[in-house]
Write a protein that holds these residues in place. Structure first.
Motif, PDB file in Angstrom:
ATOM      1  N   GLU A   1       0.838  -1.192   0.000  1.00 47.33           N
ATOM      2  CA  GLU A   1       0.000   0.000   0.000  1.00 47.33           C
ATOM      3  C   GLU A   1       0.872   1.241   0.000  1.00 47.33           C
TER       4      GLU A   1
ATOM      5  N   TRP B   1       1.157   4.740   1.066  1.00 48.71           N
ATOM      6  CA  TRP B   1       0.457   5.514   2.092  1.00 48.71           C
ATOM      7  C   TRP B   1       0.164   6.940   1.637  1.00 48.71           C
TER       8      TRP B   1
ATOM      9  N   ARG C   1      -2.744   6.185  -1.112  1.00 49.18           N
ATOM     10  CA  ARG C   1      -3.766   5.266  -0.593  1.00 49.18           C
ATOM     11  C   ARG C   1      -4.178   4.227  -1.626  1.00 49.18           C
ATOM     12  N   LYS C   2      -3.281   3.915  -2.538  1.00 49.29           N
ATOM     13  CA  LYS C   2      -3.560   2.915  -3.561  1.00 49.29           C
ATOM     14  C   LYS C   2      -2.482   1.835  -3.510  1.00 49.29           C
TER      15      LYS C   2
END
Length: 301
Positions: free
Chosen positions: A215, A217, A220-221
């Motif tokens: 992930e 951060w 957020r993908k």
């Protein structure tokens, strides 16, 4: 209440009595419903009696709760959907519609933006519906029910529950139907053993692809780390210092399995200082009589 029941102020006592009933474990819904009606008929003019009127609305609030333990189903296998609670509704309709997609989707149909995207993918000619009716039930009665979801071909579907009451919000769930799953087990030296499996039989799937991701951060993908292909035993070894957060297994014919969390990882500390000495002392029994010999053992690790 018996002494002062001819006074309007006794309505305050009725409120207190209902609050006690509401906390009690032996007061049924019909008991509470009937007592509210009794109190309102005697002391309805008391200014605070709206407390009981609101409580009665809560008891008869049209609502339902659907429970489905899984959102990934096996192809062509029927599934029971449980309606854990139905209150003051005349009917519930379950509809299932296939989506026009060739792969798994990470969308929540209960979020307006995601539902807008899902609604544009619905194949209306694939919709099937099942309706259960609950005519003649008292408005306070809490009922339970179940509906059978017939077996579905591999793909992505929208499961939707609606009622005869337009003020009751529909319940929606995205279903993924796939025969695939995957396992990951950590190995020393920053390696990981991956296995692609047939979810129904548990047999390995050769030639399957497993996409490992972490992930990001900031965005957020998911960020793809590596894609590996399983051998004839359905296995593959991943080597790398980047630790995967999730994995997605797919084949040319089945891309509908959502991502699976990679858990159970074991860390291998490099420094011996991280080691901790543990010592346990055991006796051979919990109780001894006078004169008995106590036998002990020590395990250090």
């Amino acid at each position: 209440i018996n002494v002062y029941k001819d006074l309007t102020v006794a309505g305050e006592l009725a409120i207190e009595r209902y609050n006690f009933m509401d906390r009690a474990t032996d007061a049924s819904t019909i008991d509470k419903y009937n007592y509210i009606n009794y109190a309102l008929s005697h002391w309805g003019a008391w200014p605070r009696m709206n407390i009981l009127r609101n409580a009665q609305r809560r008891l008869t609030l049209p609502s339902f709760i659907v429970e489905m333990d899984r959102d990934v189903l096996l192809p062509n296998k029927a599934k029971l959907v449980y309606i854990r609670q139905i209150t003051n509704l005349q009917s519930i309709t379950m509809s299932v519609t296939r989506l026009n997609t060739a792969h798994a989707l990470e969308l929540d149909p209960n979020q307006p933006n995601d539902y807008g995207r899902i609604s544009r993918l619905l194949l209306a000619n694939t919709t099937t519906t099942t309706t259960h009716r609950y005519v003649g039930q008292p408005p306070y009665k809490i009922c339970c029910d179940s509906m059978q979801l017939d077996g579905l071909a591999a793909g992505v579907y929208l499961l939707e529950f609606t009622t005869d009451n337009k003020d009751v919000k529909p319940e929606r769930k995205l279903l993924h139907v796939s025969s695939l799953t995957a396992l990951a087990r950590p190995l020393p030296n920053h390696q990981m053993r991956l296995v692609a499996l047939d979810a129904a039989s548990g047999q390995p799937v050769a030639g399957a692809h497993i996409r490992l991701s972490k992930e990001n951060w900031q965005t957020r993908k998911d960020q793809v780390i590596k894609i590996v292909t399983t051998d004839r035993n359905g296995e593959a070894i991943y080597t790398g210092k980047e630790e995967p957060y999730s994995m997605m297994v797919y084949t040319e014919n089945d891309r509908f399995r959502p991502k699976i969390a990679v858990n159970g990882n074991i860390s291998f500390p490099d420094e011996a200082d991280n080691a901790e000495l543990n010592i346990n002392v055991f006796a051979d029994r919990s109780l001894y009589r006078p004169g008995k010999i106590v036998k002990t053992s020590v395990v250090a690790y």
